[in-house]
Design an enzyme around this catalytic site. Structure first.
Site, PDB file in Angstrom:
ATOM      1  N   LYS A   1     -10.890 -10.237  -5.081  1.00  0.00           N
ATOM      2  CA  LYS A   1     -12.158  -9.506  -5.016  1.00  0.00           C
ATOM      3  C   LYS A   1     -12.003  -8.087  -5.536  1.00  0.00           C
ATOM      4  CE  LYS A   1     -12.940 -11.949  -0.785  1.00  0.00           C
ATOM      5  NZ  LYS A   1     -12.414 -11.945   0.574  1.00  0.00           N
TER       6      LYS A   1
ATOM      7  N   LYS B   1      -2.996 -12.357  -8.726  1.00  0.00           N
ATOM      8  CA  LYS B   1      -3.881 -13.243  -7.974  1.00  0.00           C
ATOM      9  C   LYS B   1      -5.358 -12.982  -8.309  1.00  0.00           C
ATOM     10  CE  LYS B   1      -4.990 -12.761  -3.494  1.00  0.00           C
ATOM     11  NZ  LYS B   1      -5.105 -12.906  -2.050  1.00  0.00           N
TER      12      LYS B   1
ATOM     13  N   LYS C   1       0.840  -1.210   0.000  1.00  0.00           N
ATOM     14  CA  LYS C   1       0.000   0.000   0.000  1.00  0.00           C
ATOM     15  C   LYS C   1       0.869   1.251   0.000  1.00  0.00           C
ATOM     16  CE  LYS C   1      -4.220  -1.902   1.869  1.00  0.00           C
ATOM     17  NZ  LYS C   1      -4.981  -2.001   0.629  1.00  0.00           N
TER      18      LYS C   1
HETATM   19  P1  AMP Z   1      -9.309 -13.139   1.364  1.00  0.00           P
HETATM   20  O1  AMP Z   1     -10.271 -13.237   0.253  1.00  0.00           O
HETATM   21  O2  AMP Z   1      -8.083 -12.349   0.968  1.00  0.00           O
HETATM   22  O3  AMP Z   1      -9.894 -12.772   2.672  1.00  0.00           O
HETATM   23  O4  AMP Z   1      -8.773 -14.621   1.577  1.00  0.00           O
HETATM   24  C1  AMP Z   1      -9.513 -15.641   2.208  1.00  0.00           C
HETATM   25  C2  AMP Z   1      -8.784 -16.950   2.069  1.00  0.00           C
HETATM   26  O5  AMP Z   1      -8.743 -17.340   0.672  1.00  0.00           O
HETATM   27  C3  AMP Z   1      -7.304 -16.900   2.504  1.00  0.00           C
HETATM   28  O6  AMP Z   1      -6.932 -18.150   3.054  1.00  0.00           O
HETATM   29  C4  AMP Z   1      -6.591 -16.614   1.216  1.00  0.00           C
HETATM   30  O7  AMP Z   1      -5.244 -16.996   1.263  1.00  0.00           O
HETATM   31  C5  AMP Z   1      -7.404 -17.453   0.239  1.00  0.00           C
HETATM   32  N1  AMP Z   1      -7.323 -16.873  -1.120  1.00  0.00           N
HETATM   33  C6  AMP Z   1      -7.672 -15.622  -1.486  1.00  0.00           C
HETATM   34  N2  AMP Z   1      -7.467 -15.422  -2.815  1.00  0.00           N
HETATM   35  C7  AMP Z   1      -6.965 -16.599  -3.280  1.00  0.00           C
HETATM   36  C8  AMP Z   1      -6.540 -17.045  -4.565  1.00  0.00           C
HETATM   37  N3  AMP Z   1      -6.588 -16.257  -5.634  1.00  0.00           N
HETATM   38  N4  AMP Z   1      -6.068 -18.304  -4.676  1.00  0.00           N
HETATM   39  C9  AMP Z   1      -6.027 -19.123  -3.598  1.00  0.00           C
HETATM   40  N5  AMP Z   1      -6.404 -18.771  -2.359  1.00  0.00           N
HETATM   41  C10 AMP Z   1      -6.871 -17.525  -2.195  1.00  0.00           C
END
Ligand code: AMP
Ligand code: TRP
Length: 328
Positions: free
Chosen positions: A196, A193, A111
């Site tokens: 969202k 990656k 950031k």
């Molecule tokens: P977040 O959406 O960042 O809160 O992530 C929630 C969970 O999903 C965490 O364990 C992340 O590491 C996993 N995660 C988020 N994005 C990905 C992705 N593109 N590929 C694999 N795991 C993901």
């Protein structure tokens, strides 16, 4: 039984990366481990969220946990804010974490590097709250995607430091990174990656996307001109990503996939990836539709909150006595 804990931030809608990297793994683990899967709603507001939208996402998130197969009688599901001990331990751990350590966290550094304005203090202390989430339950394992590994490593350092300072209090947790699917990439830019915060909205398949939209996103995934379906993330990031998706959702190995598509074009492969993804989404969405307006959400949270509170208050009490901030 070993204890496994993970949290998901309900920022925006859950997507295929969350499912493959996190949720589907929790479902597999719930028979073998004591799983705690909570919704990290405090972590969510480290970046401003439109309140109405956040409320909807929270509810969707619990419904999707259940729709993806988490069983509230096996897995402890709750909202972080319903167990206030997390935030309190978070502050105590803040007092045992150094500015230098938090300065080195990639999420914060990114950031700063992007020169984002008005970065909240919450972003800076994010990892200490996350450490509290983990340590308050004496978790053995923390299954996370690659991006969160650094935070779990900090949590280990903080636990070791605290134990040395105040006597053995916390279990030192291990991060658990899945071999396949730890990092599902964006379909429109496979060097990033799947996330969202995807601005184009083309690279991310949401679990609640309508099937036609999901299919279209997969069919238009960026590939390459090599023309061979093989796992080579460096030279063929798009195809390798689709292979990860297919392998995670179908249990086929990379070798099996390569063999199956030998001599065939990317079009055939993409069509089959789209089919596997749509089959998965269809099932999740059918369950989601049944759950979202039922009392299953509240029931699951009631069971989970009660269990979590019991564990967390005991631990916090022990910590406060050790630190000396409680009259014995
Ligand atoms: P977040 O959406 O960042 O809160 O992530 C929630 C969970 O999903 C965490 O364990 C992340 O590491 C996993 N995660 C988020 N994005 C990905 C992705 N593109 N590929 C694999 N795991 C993901
Ligand atoms: N920071 C995690 C993420 O962005 C979410 C999270 C919060 C978490 N607390 C946690 C994950 C504790 C594992 C354990 O994905």
């Amino acid at each position: 039984m070993k204890r496994m804990l993970s949290g998901i931030k309900p920022t925006g809608q859950l997507h295929l990366g969350n499912y493959i990297g996190a949720l589907s793994k929790f479902v597999e683990y719930q028979d073998e481990y004591e799983v705690i899967a909570f919704i990290a709603n405090l972590h969510t507001i480290t970046v401003y969220q439109e309140p109405k939208e956040l409320q909807k996402n929270l509810k969707d998130c619990v419904a999707l946990y259940l729709a993806c197969g988490l069983d509230p009688n096996k897995t402890t599901i709750f909202l972080q804010t319903d167990v206030m001990e997390h935030a309190q331990l978070g502050f105590i751990l803040c007092c045992n974490t150094y500015m230098g350590e938090l300065n080195r966290m990639t999420q914060y550094k990114d950031k700063i590097a992007k020169d984002e304005k008005n970065i909240s203090c919450g972003i800076f202390t994010y990892p200490t709250l996350m450490s509290a989430d983990i340590l308050i339950y004496d978790a053995d394992f923390v299954p996370v995607g690659e991006d969160q590994k650094q935070h779990v490593e900090l949590c280990r350092d903080v636990a070791i430091r605290f134990n040395n300072k105040f006597g053995n209090t916390f279990k030192v947790p291990e991060p658990l990174i899945p071999k396949v699917g730890a990092r599902i990439m964006s379909l429109s830019d496979p060097t990033k990656k799947m996330s969202k915060s995807d601005e184009t909205n083309k690279g991310c398949v949401y679990l609640l996307d309508n099937l036609k939209t999901a299919r279209k996103k997969i069919m238009s995934a960026v590939t390459d001109s090599i023309g061979i379906v093989q796992y080579d993330p460096e030279n063929q990031p798009g195809i390798s990503n689709l292979m990860q998706i297919m392998s995670s959702l179908s249990d086929k190995s990379f070798e099996e996939i390569t063999k199956e598509y030998e001599g065939k074009g990317y079009g055939d492969f993409k069509k089959d990836v789209a089919n596997v993804v749509c089959d998965t989404l269809e099932k999740i969405q059918a369950d989601y539709n049944e759950i979202i307006n039922s009392n299953k959400i509240q029931e699951a949270l009631d069971i989970g909150t009660k269990k979590a509170k019991e564990m967390a208050s005991k631990k916090l009490n022990e910590v406060q006595i050790k630190v000396g901030i409680e009259i014995k």
